[in-house]
Scaffold this active site. Structure first.
Site, PDB file in Angstrom:
ATOM      1  N   GLY A   1       0.853  -1.189   0.000  1.00 55.34           N
ATOM      2  CA  GLY A   1       0.000   0.000   0.000  1.00 55.34           C
ATOM      3  C   GLY A   1       0.885   1.234   0.000  1.00 55.34           C
ATOM      4  O   GLY A   1       1.499   1.559   1.013  1.00 55.34           O
ATOM      5  N   LEU A   2       0.963   1.880  -1.153  1.00 55.37           N
ATOM      6  CA  LEU A   2       1.864   3.033  -1.280  1.00 55.37           C
ATOM      7  C   LEU A   2       1.065   4.311  -1.516  1.00 55.37           C
ATOM      8  O   LEU A   2       1.383   5.123  -2.381  1.00 55.37           O
ATOM      9  CB  LEU A   2       2.866   2.791  -2.425  1.00 55.37           C
ATOM     10  CG  LEU A   2       3.710   1.509  -2.273  1.00 55.37           C
ATOM     11  CD1 LEU A   2       4.557   1.265  -3.522  1.00 55.37           C
ATOM     12  CD2 LEU A   2       4.598   1.596  -1.021  1.00 55.37           C
ATOM     13  N   GLY A   3       0.004   4.452  -0.741  1.00 54.14           N
ATOM     14  CA  GLY A   3      -0.764   5.704  -0.774  1.00 54.14           C
ATOM     15  C   GLY A   3      -0.038   6.756   0.053  1.00 54.14           C
ATOM     16  O   GLY A   3       1.159   6.637   0.331  1.00 54.14           O
ATOM     17  N   ARG A   4      -0.797   7.777   0.488  1.00 53.73           N
ATOM     18  CA  ARG A   4      -0.181   8.892   1.247  1.00 53.73           C
ATOM     19  C   ARG A   4       0.614   8.383   2.438  1.00 53.73           C
ATOM     20  O   ARG A   4       1.742   8.817   2.677  1.00 53.73           O
ATOM     21  CB  ARG A   4      -1.270   9.839   1.758  1.00 53.73           C
ATOM     22  CG  ARG A   4      -1.677  10.903   0.792  1.00 53.73           C
ATOM     23  CD  ARG A   4      -2.445  12.019   1.511  1.00 53.73           C
ATOM     24  NE  ARG A   4      -3.583  11.510   2.266  1.00 53.73           N
ATOM     25  CZ  ARG A   4      -4.810  11.393   1.783  1.00 53.73           C
ATOM     26  NH1 ARG A   4      -5.057  11.743   0.544  1.00 53.73           N
ATOM     27  NH2 ARG A   4      -5.802  10.929   2.518  1.00 53.73           N
TER      28      ARG A   4
ATOM     29  N   ASP B   1       2.071  -1.896  -4.646  1.00 51.96           N
ATOM     30  CA  ASP B   1       0.804  -1.173  -4.751  1.00 51.96           C
ATOM     31  C   ASP B   1       0.205  -1.590  -6.093  1.00 51.96           C
ATOM     32  O   ASP B   1       0.957  -1.779  -7.057  1.00 51.96           O
ATOM     33  CB  ASP B   1       1.047   0.349  -4.721  1.00 51.96           C
ATOM     34  CG  ASP B   1      -0.240   1.132  -4.562  1.00 51.96           C
ATOM     35  OD1 ASP B   1      -0.535   1.585  -3.436  1.00 51.96           O
ATOM     36  OD2 ASP B   1      -0.980   1.281  -5.575  1.00 51.96           O
TER      37      ASP B   1
ATOM     38  N   ASN C   1      -5.860   1.768   9.911  1.00 55.50           N
ATOM     39  CA  ASN C   1      -6.853   2.063  10.951  1.00 55.50           C
ATOM     40  C   ASN C   1      -7.883   0.942  11.018  1.00 55.50           C
ATOM     41  O   ASN C   1      -9.080   1.168  10.861  1.00 55.50           O
ATOM     42  CB  ASN C   1      -7.546   3.392  10.645  1.00 55.50           C
ATOM     43  CG  ASN C   1      -6.746   4.584  11.135  1.00 55.50           C
ATOM     44  OD1 ASN C   1      -5.915   4.463  12.032  1.00 55.50           O
ATOM     45  ND2 ASN C   1      -6.999   5.740  10.538  1.00 55.50           N
TER      46      ASN C   1
ATOM     47  N   SER D   1      -0.374   7.251  13.952  1.00 58.35           N
ATOM     48  CA  SER D   1      -0.876   8.626  13.861  1.00 58.35           C
ATOM     49  C   SER D   1       0.231   9.537  13.366  1.00 58.35           C
ATOM     50  O   SER D   1       1.409   9.281  13.587  1.00 58.35           O
ATOM     51  CB  SER D   1      -1.361   9.106  15.234  1.00 58.35           C
ATOM     52  OG  SER D   1      -1.904  10.404  15.113  1.00 58.35           O
TER      53      SER D   1
ATOM     54  N   LYS E   1      -5.524   3.138  19.165  1.00 59.21           N
ATOM     55  CA  LYS E   1      -5.649   4.128  18.076  1.00 59.21           C
ATOM     56  C   LYS E   1      -7.111   4.551  17.901  1.00 59.21           C
ATOM     57  O   LYS E   1      -7.414   5.710  17.613  1.00 59.21           O
ATOM     58  CB  LYS E   1      -5.088   3.549  16.769  1.00 59.21           C
ATOM     59  CG  LYS E   1      -5.226   4.496  15.561  1.00 59.21           C
ATOM     60  CD  LYS E   1      -4.428   5.754  15.742  1.00 59.21           C
ATOM     61  CE  LYS E   1      -4.314   6.712  14.597  1.00 59.21           C
ATOM     62  NZ  LYS E   1      -5.284   6.832  13.568  1.00 59.21           N
TER      63      LYS E   1
ATOM     64  N   HIS F   1      -7.783   7.043  20.519  1.00 55.71           N
ATOM     65  CA  HIS F   1      -7.059   8.258  20.103  1.00 55.71           C
ATOM     66  C   HIS F   1      -7.902   9.053  19.109  1.00 55.71           C
ATOM     67  O   HIS F   1      -8.044  10.278  19.220  1.00 55.71           O
ATOM     68  CB  HIS F   1      -5.721   7.835  19.474  1.00 55.71           C
ATOM     69  CG  HIS F   1      -5.013   8.889  18.692  1.00 55.71           C
ATOM     70  ND1 HIS F   1      -5.370   9.229  17.397  1.00 55.71           N
ATOM     71  CD2 HIS F   1      -3.962   9.689  19.009  1.00 55.71           C
ATOM     72  CE1 HIS F   1      -4.569  10.186  16.953  1.00 55.71           C
ATOM     73  NE2 HIS F   1      -3.709  10.481  17.918  1.00 55.71           N
ATOM     74  N   ASN F   2      -8.494   8.353  18.154  1.00 57.12           N
ATOM     75  CA  ASN F   2      -9.284   9.063  17.148  1.00 57.12           C
ATOM     76  C   ASN F   2     -10.595   9.581  17.713  1.00 57.12           C
ATOM     77  O   ASN F   2     -11.091  10.624  17.284  1.00 57.12           O
ATOM     78  CB  ASN F   2      -9.516   8.167  15.934  1.00 57.12           C
ATOM     79  CG  ASN F   2      -8.320   8.159  15.015  1.00 57.12           C
ATOM     80  OD1 ASN F   2      -7.184   8.210  15.490  1.00 57.12           O
ATOM     81  ND2 ASN F   2      -8.530   8.105  13.725  1.00 57.12           N
TER      82      ASN F   2
ATOM     83  N   GLU G   1      -9.661  12.680  19.136  1.00 56.60           N
ATOM     84  CA  GLU G   1      -9.442  13.620  18.011  1.00 56.60           C
ATOM     85  C   GLU G   1     -10.772  14.257  17.583  1.00 56.60           C
ATOM     86  O   GLU G   1     -10.844  15.472  17.373  1.00 56.60           O
ATOM     87  CB  GLU G   1      -8.822  12.810  16.865  1.00 56.60           C
ATOM     88  CG  GLU G   1      -8.385  13.572  15.650  1.00 56.60           C
ATOM     89  CD  GLU G   1      -7.753  12.595  14.629  1.00 56.60           C
ATOM     90  OE1 GLU G   1      -6.644  12.105  14.881  1.00 56.60           O
ATOM     91  OE2 GLU G   1      -8.390  12.325  13.599  1.00 56.60           O
ATOM     92  N   TYR G   2     -11.831  13.447  17.496  1.00 55.65           N
ATOM     93  CA  TYR G   2     -13.143  13.980  17.104  1.00 55.65           C
ATOM     94  C   TYR G   2     -13.590  15.060  18.102  1.00 55.65           C
ATOM     95  O   TYR G   2     -14.089  16.111  17.715  1.00 55.65           O
ATOM     96  CB  TYR G   2     -14.207  12.876  17.113  1.00 55.65           C
ATOM     97  CG  TYR G   2     -14.268  11.982  15.892  1.00 55.65           C
ATOM     98  CD1 TYR G   2     -13.121  11.515  15.280  1.00 55.65           C
ATOM     99  CD2 TYR G   2     -15.488  11.585  15.379  1.00 55.65           C
ATOM    100  CE1 TYR G   2     -13.190  10.667  14.178  1.00 55.65           C
ATOM    101  CE2 TYR G   2     -15.573  10.743  14.278  1.00 55.65           C
ATOM    102  CZ  TYR G   2     -14.422  10.288  13.688  1.00 55.65           C
ATOM    103  OH  TYR G   2     -14.491   9.459  12.614  1.00 55.65           O
TER     104      TYR G   2
HETATM  105  O1  LIG Z   1      -4.035  10.075  13.841  1.00 56.07           O
HETATM  106  C1  LIG Z   1      -4.088  10.346  12.660  1.00 56.07           C
HETATM  107  O2  LIG Z   1      -3.103  10.513  11.931  1.00 56.07           O
HETATM  108  C2  LIG Z   1      -5.441  10.478  12.044  1.00 56.07           C
HETATM  109  O3  LIG Z   1      -6.416  10.162  12.976  1.00 56.07           O
HETATM  110  C3  LIG Z   1      -5.561   9.572  10.846  1.00 56.07           C
HETATM  111  O4  LIG Z   1      -5.584   8.247  11.274  1.00 56.07           O
HETATM  112  C4  LIG Z   1      -6.700   9.899   9.898  1.00 56.07           C
HETATM  113  O5  LIG Z   1      -6.567  11.175   9.391  1.00 56.07           O
HETATM  114  C5  LIG Z   1      -8.047   9.709  10.544  1.00 56.07           C
HETATM  115  O6  LIG Z   1      -8.267   8.335  10.569  1.00 56.07           O
HETATM  116  C6  LIG Z   1      -9.197  10.359   9.862  1.00 56.07           C
HETATM  117  O7  LIG Z   1     -10.311   9.878  10.529  1.00 56.07           O
HETATM  118  P1  LIG Z   1     -11.768  10.269  10.179  1.00 56.07           P
HETATM  119  O8  LIG Z   1     -11.905  10.070   8.692  1.00 56.07           O
HETATM  120  O9  LIG Z   1     -12.615   9.319  10.941  1.00 56.07           O
HETATM  121  O10 LIG Z   1     -11.936  11.698  10.563  1.00 56.07           O
END
Ligand SMILES: O=C(O)[C@H](O)[C@@H](O)[C@H](O)[C@H](O)COP(=O)(O)O
Length: 301
Positions: free
Chosen positions: A7-10, A30, A95, A121, A173, A176-177, A180-181
């Site tokens: 997987g060679l995406g971002r 990829d 993820n 992350s 993780k 963690h997300n 983040e939300y």
């Molecule tokens: O820690 C991180 O680098 C981010 O969380 C990364 O994993 C990604 O940008 C999110 O998964 C986007 O998540 P959503 O699409 O659910 O906002």
């Protein structure tokens, strides 16, 4: 170490590049030829199929997956399983939902293949700044990969850890997300209040900069918010539509399962869903109910 990057995406391409810079030998796969070519141009090898990738690696092999969660990850793993053998290691750095990880680890474990989950992350900034790595799996298998984690993590070497057995990395993780939300939602709401106080003509970018320096609410997310406000103070051309990739809803599901109250994370997820409902049937029905019981006027389209 020799690593096969799938997987060679971002994310995958940048991680492969950081590993190359750290002196590791990388072969990438990829499905997109252009992505393979871009990695080759950076000095890595590439393989046109997963079978070729596995064949190009010395045993015991180490394969790192950076593939979208869900079906694409399962498809890659289904192809890999018969190609690998005792002593090989697979790391899922995507993820993935931790319950999928537990199921996959079981399958690979039955064949003597170590399965490690690595919540990753750092996004597009990770290439230069390093990634925060939340790792689950067998302690000895994780220890064998120490040089890889040390290269991927920020220079401080504080940004990676084995947090527990397999599944614990993706679980961590996920939470963690969820956080983040909630953080994102709080910043967005605060700046929205400032924006609506029109008589003060507040400069939101300037305020973000002030908060970035010494304030209690400074953070990397605020740094990025300041950048976004500098580039586009009016958010011109941006639709008020917030996608999600699943981690937030899994966090809320898990909180419910564990009877843990998480009002902020849950509400921030609901706000994302709401952002997508431009023709809210619920709001139309609410307005109609008010009219039914109180004769209150209905705003018409
Ligand atoms: O820690 C991180 O680098 C981010 O969380 C990364 O994993 C990604 O940008 C999110 O998964 C986007 O998540 P959503 O699409 O659910 O906002």
């Amino acid at each position: 170490m020799n690593i096969g990057m799938i997987g060679l995406g971002r994310m995958g391409a940048n991680m492969a590049q950081r590993l190359l810079r750290g002196g590791h030998q990388i072969v990438g796969f990829d499905p997109q030829a252009a992505a393979r070519k871009a990695l080759e141009d950076k000095g890595a090898g590439s393989a046109p199929s997963l079978a070729d990738l596995v064949a190009a690696l010395p045993a015991p092999r180490t394969l790192w997956l950076m593939v979208p969660a869900g079906a694409p990850t399962d498809a890659s793993l289904d192809t890999l399983l018969p190609l690998l053998g005792e002593g090989d290691t697979v790391i899922d750095g995507g993820n993935s939902f931790y319950k999928d990880t537990l199921r996959r680890a079981q399958r690979f474990g039955e064949r003597g293949i170590a399965y490690i989950d690595c919540g990753t992350s750092g996004g597009i900034w990770g290439l230069d700044e390093g990634y925060s790595l939340m790792i689950g799996g067998d302690a000895a298998a994780v220890e064998r990969l120490r040089p890889v984690f040390e290269t991927l993590a920020p220079a401080s070497d504080q940004g990676w850890s084995r947090v527990g057995p397999v599944g614990a990395g993706h679980f961590t993780k996920m939470v963690h997300n969820g956080i983040e939300y909630g953080l994102m939602q709080a910043y967005a709401e605060g700046f929205s209040i400032l924006k609506h106080k029109t008589e003060f003509e507040l400069d939101l970018h300037r305020i973000a900069e002030v908060w970035r320096h010494g304030s209690v609410v400074r953070s990397w997310l605020l740094d990025l918010t300041a950048d976004a406000l500098k580039k586009n103070p009016e958010m011109a051309g941006i639709a008020p539509y917030v996608p999600d990739s699943g981690e937030g809803r899994w966090t809320v599901d898990e909180a419910i399962e564990l009877n843990v109250p998480t009002p902020v994370i849950a509400q921030s997820l609901i706000e994302r869903l709401r952002s997508r409902d431009k023709e809210s049937f619920a709001d139309k029905l609410l307005s109609s109910m008010r009219n039914e019981f109180g004769g209150h006027p209905i705003a018409r389209e």
